[in-house]
Scaffold this active site. Sequence first.
Site, short mmCIF file in Angstrom:
data_model
loop_
_atom_site.label_atom_id
_atom_site.label_comp_id
_atom_site.label_asym_id
_atom_site.label_seq_id
_atom_site.Cartn_x
_atom_site.Cartn_y
_atom_site.Cartn_z
CG ASN A 259 -4.26 16.04 -0.50
OD1 ASN A 259 -3.74 15.46 0.44
ND2 ASN A 259 -5.56 15.99 -0.72
N GLY B 115 -2.83 8.23 -4.18
CA GLY B 115 -2.22 9.43 -4.75
C GLY B 115 -0.96 9.84 -3.99
CG ASP B 116 3.30 11.04 -3.07
OD1 ASP B 116 3.18 11.01 -1.84
OD2 ASP B 116 4.31 11.53 -3.62
CD GLN C 242 3.29 4.65 2.14
OE1 GLN C 242 3.81 5.52 1.47
NE2 GLN C 242 2.19 4.83 2.85
CE LYS D 166 4.33 7.60 5.57
NZ LYS D 166 4.12 8.58 4.52
CE LYS E 154 4.75 7.51 -2.45
NZ LYS E 154 4.01 8.11 -1.34
CE LYS F 228 -3.94 2.11 0.50
NZ LYS F 228 -3.76 2.72 -0.83
CB THR G 280 -2.06 13.55 4.29
OG1 THR G 280 -2.42 12.36 3.61
CG2 THR G 280 -0.58 13.56 4.60
CB SER H 53 -5.52 4.80 2.02
OG SER H 53 -5.38 5.89 1.15
P1 NDP Z 1 0.52 17.77 -4.34
O1 NDP Z 1 1.00 17.40 -5.69
O2 NDP Z 1 -0.92 17.93 -4.09
O3 NDP Z 1 1.25 19.11 -3.85
C1 NDP Z 1 2.64 19.19 -3.79
C2 NDP Z 1 3.01 20.62 -3.42
O4 NDP Z 1 4.40 20.68 -3.16
C3 NDP Z 1 2.75 21.59 -4.55
O5 NDP Z 1 2.49 22.85 -4.00
C4 NDP Z 1 4.08 21.58 -5.29
O6 NDP Z 1 4.32 22.75 -6.06
C5 NDP Z 1 5.05 21.48 -4.15
N1 NDP Z 1 6.27 20.78 -4.61
C6 NDP Z 1 6.35 19.54 -5.11
N2 NDP Z 1 7.60 19.24 -5.47
C7 NDP Z 1 8.32 20.34 -5.16
C8 NDP Z 1 9.70 20.66 -5.29
N3 NDP Z 1 10.57 19.79 -5.79
N4 NDP Z 1 10.09 21.89 -4.85
C9 NDP Z 1 9.20 22.78 -4.34
N5 NDP Z 1 7.89 22.53 -4.21
C10 NDP Z 1 7.47 21.33 -4.61
O7 NDP Z 1 1.17 16.65 -3.38
P2 NDP Z 1 0.73 16.25 -1.89
O8 NDP Z 1 0.25 17.44 -1.16
O9 NDP Z 1 -0.11 15.05 -1.98
O10 NDP Z 1 2.14 15.77 -1.30
C11 NDP Z 1 3.03 16.66 -0.61
C12 NDP Z 1 3.99 15.83 0.26
O11 NDP Z 1 3.23 15.05 1.20
C13 NDP Z 1 4.86 14.83 -0.48
O12 NDP Z 1 6.10 14.73 0.20
C14 NDP Z 1 4.09 13.54 -0.32
O13 NDP Z 1 4.93 12.39 -0.46
C15 NDP Z 1 3.59 13.69 1.10
N6 NDP Z 1 2.46 12.84 1.46
C16 NDP Z 1 1.28 12.93 0.78
C17 NDP Z 1 0.21 12.13 1.15
C18 NDP Z 1 -1.13 12.26 0.51
O14 NDP Z 1 -2.07 11.66 1.03
N7 NDP Z 1 -1.29 13.01 -0.55
C19 NDP Z 1 0.34 11.13 2.22
C20 NDP Z 1 1.58 11.19 2.94
C21 NDP Z 1 2.60 12.00 2.54
P3 NDP Z 1 4.14 22.69 -7.66
O15 NDP Z 1 2.66 22.60 -7.87
O16 NDP Z 1 4.75 23.95 -8.15
O17 NDP Z 1 4.87 21.48 -8.12
#
Ligand code: NDP
Length: 452
Positions: free
Chosen positions: A239, A164-165, A110, A113, A125, A89, A208, A384
């Site tokens: 997100n 998603g991620d 993961q 976690k 992943k 997962k 999250t 999830s």
């Molecule tokens: P989204 O794609 O919804 O949002 C990511 C955000 O981070 C965007 O604002 C993006 O900006 C910014 N970002 C991504 N890559 C970079 C980078 N290299 N440098 C600067 N800004 C960056 O992703 P999530 O919110 O889902 O995920 C964010 C983090 O949370 C990740 O580390 C993910 O692994 C972690 N996570 C997410 C979960 C989930 O349920 N979604 C669960 C657990 C952890 P831009 O749009 O400009 O790329």
Amino acid sequence: MSFAKEILEKVKAKDPAQPEFHQAVMEVVESLELVLEKHPEYKAHKIVERIIEPERVIMFRVPWVDDQGEVQVNRGFRIEMNSAIGPYKGGLRFHPSVNLGILKFLAFEQVFKNSLTTLPMGGGKGGSDFDPKGKSDLEVMRFTQSFMSELFRHIGPDTDVPAGDIGVGGREIGFLFGQYKKLRNEFTGVLTGKALNWGGSLIRPEATGYGAVYFAAEMLKTRNETLEGKVCLVSGSGNVAQYATEKVLHLGGKVITLSDSGGYIYDPEGIDHDKLKFVMELKNVKRGRISEYAEKYKSASYIPINPKDDFNPLWNHKAHCAFPSATQNEINAKDAGNLLKNGVYVVSEGANMPTVPEGVTKFVDAKILYGPGKAANAGGVATSGLEMSQNSMRLSWTREEVDNRLHMIMKSIHSNCYETAEKYGTPGNYVNGANIAGFLKVANAMMDQGVV
Ligand code: NDP
């Protein structure tokens, strides 16, 4: 040479080009020294050597046709890391930086976690180096259909359940699910993060971000404090960042920053519910840039990224709490120092591994309330897991029911980490607590199941 160093040398020799994976392994194995001293049986069964090796790695070509009729080729991956306590997962990430090492680090994290969530989920992943930014909906659809045309043969509701991620939200999960259903001719809970009217769970989008804030509230509780009146720095605007901001608002705190890969906004008046609604529309529907926030709200300024800076000015504001919610290694050692200097004493990681090792050491040494991602952001995968349960039972729980369960799970993750850290002689060290508690459940299951 210490056991941790020995393991790291082996990992580096085997896969030299995977620095993020080395970083994730080192952090966990350092904590495990405390366990392995007490439990030589894990060493005898080579549990650590086995847990760092994925059970299976799938890499594949993803060809698709863009709106100009040109053929494009991306690379797809799924890392099936560990299935000792349940089906694999973990999310799918679509981002140009995606490579095998990054996905192995994420899959490895993961495993621990998912173990902490108390639910029966193994770790995995996947993703692709495809960049959804600037692509039309039809291009995203054609790409995801091609991606699933290979992935479908490796996943299933009892085998491997992606979610998603970064770069994979509701739109992408919809296209992926549609293609899976067409190819398999079955309607099952094979993906989580689905829309509500076809098997999704209430609170999954929020989980999250909400979870990271619940975790911060639990950490604060150990000092008889709450989030009421606390000034918070949030990075990202996707997100996790959006819903972390929402929950901070619910609990009476104030968020003054958000960012994307172009830069960040600083709004000293705080991002209230109306402003957050604007951000959600901007990011989730219009797919615009965070700079537009500062055009709309005069109280805010936009600070673009300066590639010459050796620190991120977002982490250099006076605040009490920080919720890094963008990506890995977004807090470097200097940023960690700036956070401490500016009075931040709660860091709850919404993103995965957002702090470099030197930064983690600074937080731990300063004895602040530091919740590492594998504990603090586990609310997403936990919910999830709740979506999977609802799919299996073919029913859906109310918003309150899911939110209550999420809240209870975050409390139990917190107490498990807190108590484990204490038991192993490092009270208040949530890094050790999360790594050891996550490890023990998986390690014991691996011992029970023999050498497989
Ligand atoms: P989204 O794609 O919804 O949002 C990511 C955000 O981070 C965007 O604002 C993006 O900006 C910014 N970002 C991504 N890559 C970079 C980078 N290299 N440098 C600067 N800004 C960056 O992703 P999530 O919110 O889902 O995920 C964010 C983090 O949370 C990740 O580390 C993910 O692994 C972690 N996570 C997410 C979960 C989930 O349920 N979604 C669960 C657990 C952890 P831009 O749009 O400009 O790329």
